[in-house]
Design a protein around this motif. Sequence first.
Motif, short mmCIF file in Angstrom:
data_model
loop_
_atom_site.label_atom_id
_atom_site.label_comp_id
_atom_site.label_asym_id
_atom_site.label_seq_id
_atom_site.Cartn_x
_atom_site.Cartn_y
_atom_site.Cartn_z
N THR A 73 0.86 -1.18 0.00
CA THR A 73 0.00 0.00 0.00
C THR A 73 0.90 1.23 0.00
OG1 THR A 73 -1.61 -1.19 1.35
CG2 THR A 73 -1.90 1.19 1.18
N ARG A 85 5.41 6.56 1.71
CA ARG A 85 5.85 5.28 2.27
C ARG A 85 5.17 4.13 1.52
NH1 ARG A 85 5.33 6.28 8.75
NH2 ARG A 85 5.42 8.54 8.66
N GLN A 87 3.82 0.34 2.46
CA GLN A 87 3.54 -0.54 3.59
C GLN A 87 3.23 -1.93 3.06
OE1 GLN A 87 1.52 1.08 7.05
NE2 GLN A 87 -0.06 -0.48 6.84
N ILE A 111 10.70 -3.64 -2.82
CA ILE A 111 11.50 -2.46 -2.49
C ILE A 111 11.78 -1.65 -3.76
CG2 ILE A 111 13.79 -1.71 -1.67
CD1 ILE A 111 13.58 -4.19 0.33
N ALA A 114 8.67 0.24 -4.58
CA ALA A 114 8.51 1.37 -3.65
C ALA A 114 9.43 2.53 -4.07
CB ALA A 114 8.85 0.94 -2.22
N ARG A 115 10.64 2.19 -4.43
CA ARG A 115 11.60 3.21 -4.86
C ARG A 115 11.12 3.89 -6.14
NH1 ARG A 115 16.92 3.36 -3.16
NH2 ARG A 115 16.92 1.19 -2.49
N CYS A 119 8.95 6.35 -2.81
CA CYS A 119 8.85 6.15 -1.36
C CYS A 119 10.24 6.21 -0.72
CB CYS A 119 8.23 4.80 -1.05
SG CYS A 119 6.54 4.66 -1.65
N SER A 120 10.30 6.80 0.47
CA SER A 120 11.56 6.88 1.20
C SER A 120 11.66 5.81 2.27
CB SER A 120 11.71 8.24 1.87
OG SER A 120 11.54 9.27 0.93
N VAL A 121 10.54 5.20 2.58
CA VAL A 121 10.51 4.18 3.63
C VAL A 121 9.61 3.03 3.20
CG1 VAL A 121 9.49 3.73 5.92
CG2 VAL A 121 11.08 5.61 5.64
N VAL A 122 10.04 1.82 3.53
CA VAL A 122 9.16 0.65 3.43
C VAL A 122 8.90 0.21 4.86
CG1 VAL A 122 8.90 -1.70 2.56
CG2 VAL A 122 10.17 -0.03 1.22
N GLN A 123 7.64 0.01 5.19
CA GLN A 123 7.32 -0.34 6.56
C GLN A 123 6.36 -1.51 6.61
OE1 GLN A 123 5.67 3.40 8.03
NE2 GLN A 123 3.58 2.78 7.54
N LEU B 75 -7.81 1.05 5.13
CA LEU B 75 -7.02 0.06 4.38
C LEU B 75 -7.85 -1.16 4.02
CD1 LEU B 75 -3.78 0.04 6.57
CD2 LEU B 75 -3.98 0.96 4.25
N HIS B 77 -7.34 -4.94 2.84
CA HIS B 77 -6.37 -6.02 2.68
C HIS B 77 -7.11 -7.31 2.39
CE1 HIS B 77 -2.90 -3.74 3.79
NE2 HIS B 77 -3.34 -3.46 4.99
N PHE B 149 8.49 -2.53 11.84
CA PHE B 149 9.80 -2.45 11.18
C PHE B 149 9.78 -1.36 10.11
CE2 PHE B 149 9.90 -6.79 12.78
CZ PHE B 149 11.23 -6.99 13.10
N LYS B 150 10.91 -0.66 9.98
CA LYS B 150 11.05 0.36 8.93
C LYS B 150 12.35 0.13 8.19
CE LYS B 150 7.86 3.15 11.01
NZ LYS B 150 6.64 3.71 10.47
N LEU B 151 12.30 0.26 6.89
CA LEU B 151 13.50 0.22 6.06
C LEU B 151 13.61 1.58 5.40
CD1 LEU B 151 15.80 -1.45 4.62
CD2 LEU B 151 14.14 -1.84 2.80
N ARG B 152 14.64 2.33 5.75
CA ARG B 152 14.85 3.65 5.13
C ARG B 152 15.69 3.46 3.88
NH1 ARG B 152 12.72 7.48 8.09
NH2 ARG B 152 12.10 6.71 10.14
N MET B 153 15.26 4.09 2.81
CA MET B 153 15.95 3.89 1.55
C MET B 153 16.79 5.10 1.21
SD MET B 153 13.32 1.70 -0.65
CE MET B 153 11.94 2.82 -0.73
N ASN B 154 17.98 4.86 0.69
CA ASN B 154 18.81 5.96 0.19
C ASN B 154 18.18 6.46 -1.09
OD1 ASN B 154 20.56 5.14 2.23
ND2 ASN B 154 21.50 3.64 0.86
N SER B 155 18.09 7.77 -1.21
CA SER B 155 17.48 8.27 -2.44
C SER B 155 18.54 8.53 -3.49
CB SER B 155 16.66 9.52 -2.15
OG SER B 155 17.38 10.39 -1.32
#
Lengths: 155, 155
Positions: A73, A85, A87, A111, A114-115, A119-123, B75, B77, B149-155
């Motif tokens: 999402t 983000r 999700q 991922i 998402a990129r 998105c800057s975050v996947v959660q 949401l 699902h 959980f969070k995954l921060r992505m490098n832009s």
Amino acid sequence: MPDFIFRKASIEDLPHIVAMLADDALGTSREIASDPIAEEYAVAFEMIDADPNQFLAVLTEVDGRMVGTLQITFLHHLTHRGMKRAQIEGVRVASGTQGQGIGTELFRHAIAEARARGCSVVQLTTDRQRPEAHAFYEKLGFKPTHTGFKLRMNS
Amino acid sequence: MPDFIFRKASIEDLPHIVAMLADDALGTSREIASDPIAEEYAVAFEMIDADPNQFLAVLTEVDGRMVGTLQITFLHHLTHRGMKRAQIEGVRVASGTQGQGIGTELFRHAIAEARARGCSVVQLTTDRQRPEAHAFYEKLGFKPTHTGFKLRMNS
């Protein structure tokens, strides 16, 4: 590793996806894997399929056999300067195919999606009753920084 | 307790909401409360405002003074038999008004809205650096069953 195809799920995939959701330690008591599938799933599928912020995905082998699924999402929030983000929910790898890197392959595609969507975050949140999932997400680089709270409502 | 009004946010509310998001222990380093507001917030607001699955809410006093905000995302699902959920993000109570039950009032309305939209669960994640928030959600009946959980992505 064999080649896999990551794609948006179609209505024809739905019975296979529901079977995979039910074929799970926690899913077995939560889901109904009937033939034909329960009406609730078809209703939810239509809502998801029509929503540009939803991406229900399947991973298949080149012969079409489904080996994994997850739902992304795309969320727009004001917080974090309007950061977008992705999700993730409903992650499953087909039983009998665990340990072949299919989960990692699913997330590699999710991922990337998402990129591509900015998105800057996947959660995601994962039930505390799934310790093996926790280890898997940490290996992928996810940080367990949050607590996930749920309020179940009486209908 | 005084009367409050819970309503969908309009573009005119946006600077006040952003100021509230920034006026927070964690938000202060994450947000930019400038005048005029940063473009990212206006862009995010438009996306949120146009999405029928988003409800950016403000709580005001009868004289119009804003005392709280939160964002609800509805949401869809497949999991849990296609169960609908409401997810809450960006909760703030105006500084100087804490301890007056405004957080509880915000959630009373948000939960009623979720129920009216057919949701069976209200969910949220909260940063582990917010112990007082954890206590508040547990008091409202939320259960801390998940890890976020969070995954921060490098832009």
